[in-house]
Design a protein around this motif. Structure first.
Motif, PDB file in Angstrom:
ATOM      1  N   PRO A  67       0.821  -1.219   0.000  1.00  0.00           N
ATOM      2  CA  PRO A  67       0.000   0.000   0.000  1.00  0.00           C
ATOM      3  C   PRO A  67       0.849   1.261   0.000  1.00  0.00           C
ATOM      4  CG  PRO A  67      -0.813  -1.582   1.607  1.00  0.00           C
ATOM      5  CD  PRO A  67       0.509  -2.108   1.124  1.00  0.00           C
ATOM      6  N   PHE A  68       0.362   2.294  -0.659  1.00  0.00           N
ATOM      7  CA  PHE A  68       1.101   3.553  -0.749  1.00  0.00           C
ATOM      8  C   PHE A  68       1.389   4.135   0.635  1.00  0.00           C
ATOM      9  CE2 PHE A  68       0.945   8.212  -0.751  1.00  0.00           C
ATOM     10  CZ  PHE A  68       2.037   8.499  -1.550  1.00  0.00           C
ATOM     11  N   ALA A  69       0.457   3.950   1.575  1.00  0.00           N
ATOM     12  CA  ALA A  69       0.633   4.511   2.921  1.00  0.00           C
ATOM     13  C   ALA A  69       1.886   3.968   3.597  1.00  0.00           C
ATOM     14  CB  ALA A  69      -0.596   4.213   3.775  1.00  0.00           C
ATOM     15  N   VAL A  70       2.194   2.703   3.367  1.00  0.00           N
ATOM     16  CA  VAL A  70       3.396   2.099   3.958  1.00  0.00           C
ATOM     17  C   VAL A  70       4.643   2.810   3.442  1.00  0.00           C
ATOM     18  CG1 VAL A  70       4.779   0.000   4.116  1.00  0.00           C
ATOM     19  CG2 VAL A  70       2.278  -0.127   4.268  1.00  0.00           C
ATOM     20  N   ALA A  72       4.766   5.788   2.117  1.00  0.00           N
ATOM     21  CA  ALA A  72       4.753   7.194   2.523  1.00  0.00           C
ATOM     22  C   ALA A  72       5.336   7.370   3.920  1.00  0.00           C
ATOM     23  CB  ALA A  72       3.325   7.733   2.473  1.00  0.00           C
ATOM     24  N   VAL A  73       5.003   6.473   4.827  1.00  0.00           N
ATOM     25  CA  VAL A  73       5.535   6.554   6.200  1.00  0.00           C
ATOM     26  C   VAL A  73       7.048   6.374   6.198  1.00  0.00           C
ATOM     27  CG1 VAL A  73       5.573   5.413   8.445  1.00  0.00           C
ATOM     28  CG2 VAL A  73       3.384   5.850   7.312  1.00  0.00           C
ATOM     29  N   ALA A 127      11.181   1.576   0.856  1.00  0.00           N
ATOM     30  CA  ALA A 127       9.821   1.994   0.498  1.00  0.00           C
ATOM     31  C   ALA A 127       9.545   1.759  -0.981  1.00  0.00           C
ATOM     32  CB  ALA A 127       9.625   3.468   0.845  1.00  0.00           C
ATOM     33  N   LEU A 210       6.467  14.620  -2.853  1.00  0.00           N
ATOM     34  CA  LEU A 210       5.134  14.171  -3.271  1.00  0.00           C
ATOM     35  C   LEU A 210       4.626  14.988  -4.462  1.00  0.00           C
ATOM     36  CD1 LEU A 210       3.162  13.524   0.051  1.00  0.00           C
ATOM     37  CD2 LEU A 210       4.040  11.833  -1.554  1.00  0.00           C
TER      38      LEU A 210
END
Length: 216
Positions: A67-70, A72-73, A127, A210
């Motif tokens: 997932p993109f959220a992973v 991003a963190v 990432a 971003l």
């Protein structure tokens, strides 16, 4: 794909060889300044080669993208570490061996990790490796990940040889792995030593990345 494989091999061999066992012989022949200039030039060539070969490589899937959220963190944490790594006081930075004179201060980001810049590269590579589950991504981001992790070990070995007891004391009170020295009771976290403007710089770099990511 062959070009990317060769580019990844070039990058890894350069950083594990020329910055490792071959370094003393190269410095003896070229001098410290000549060696650093040559290494920087070859690194730039290797990075450009990697990027161009990656752009032309075919897509061969290996695993479902995370997932993109992973990502991003991880990238956000990496930009924070990068912002806090910029400065002349960390003895793991390039050309910082002179800091060994009079002892090495443990303060700020070095209380968390003595390799903030290399951890920034490590988190960035990890990432992108997770969200690009294909062969080309494995070669590009895997090569950068391997050399960043190896760089921590290599720098520690060089600093131990050049700084002696001063480095031994510094290494005892710090850690490669973030927060490891604090959790082991060998160090303390002092949030007040972490300048707020560096936090702002890290956030700004993340937002800019971003915004520009699609273009880049």
């Amino acid at each position: 794909m062959l070009s990317l494989i060769l580019a990844a091999l070039f990058w890894v061999v350069l950083h594990l060889g020329a910055a490792g066992p071959l370094r003393p012989a190269l410095v003896a022949r070229l001098g410290e300044g000549g060696y650093r200039g040559l290494f920087a030039g070859l690194s730039a060539v290797g990075l450009i080669w990697l990027v161009l070969a990656y752009r032309g490589a075919p897509y061969v899937a290996l695993w479902p993208p995370a997932p993109f959220a992973v990502a991003a963190v991880l990238v956000f944490a990496g930009f924070l570490l990068l912002a806090y790594s910029l400065g002349p006081t960390n003895p793991t930075q390039v050309a910082s061996e002179r800091l060994g004179q009079g002892g090495l201060q443990v303060a700020g980001i070095t209380r968390i990790t003595r390799h903030p810049m290399l951890w920034a590269f490590t988190l960035w590579a990890l990432a992108h490796l997770l969200v690009n589950g294909h062969v080309a991504g494995l070669l590009l981001f895997g090569a950068i990940l391997v050399t960043a992790l190896n760089g921590m070990v290599s720098i520690d070995r060089k600093r131990a040889a050049s700084l002696g007891a001063a480095w031994d004391d510094f290494a005892r009170r710090t850690s490669r792995l973030p927060f490891a020295a604090i959790l082991a009771g060998r160090g303390e976290l002092h949030p007040g030593e972490l300048a707020s403007w560096r936090l702002g710089l890290g956030v700004a770099l993340f937002v800019a990345a971003l915004w520009l990511h699609g273009f880049l």
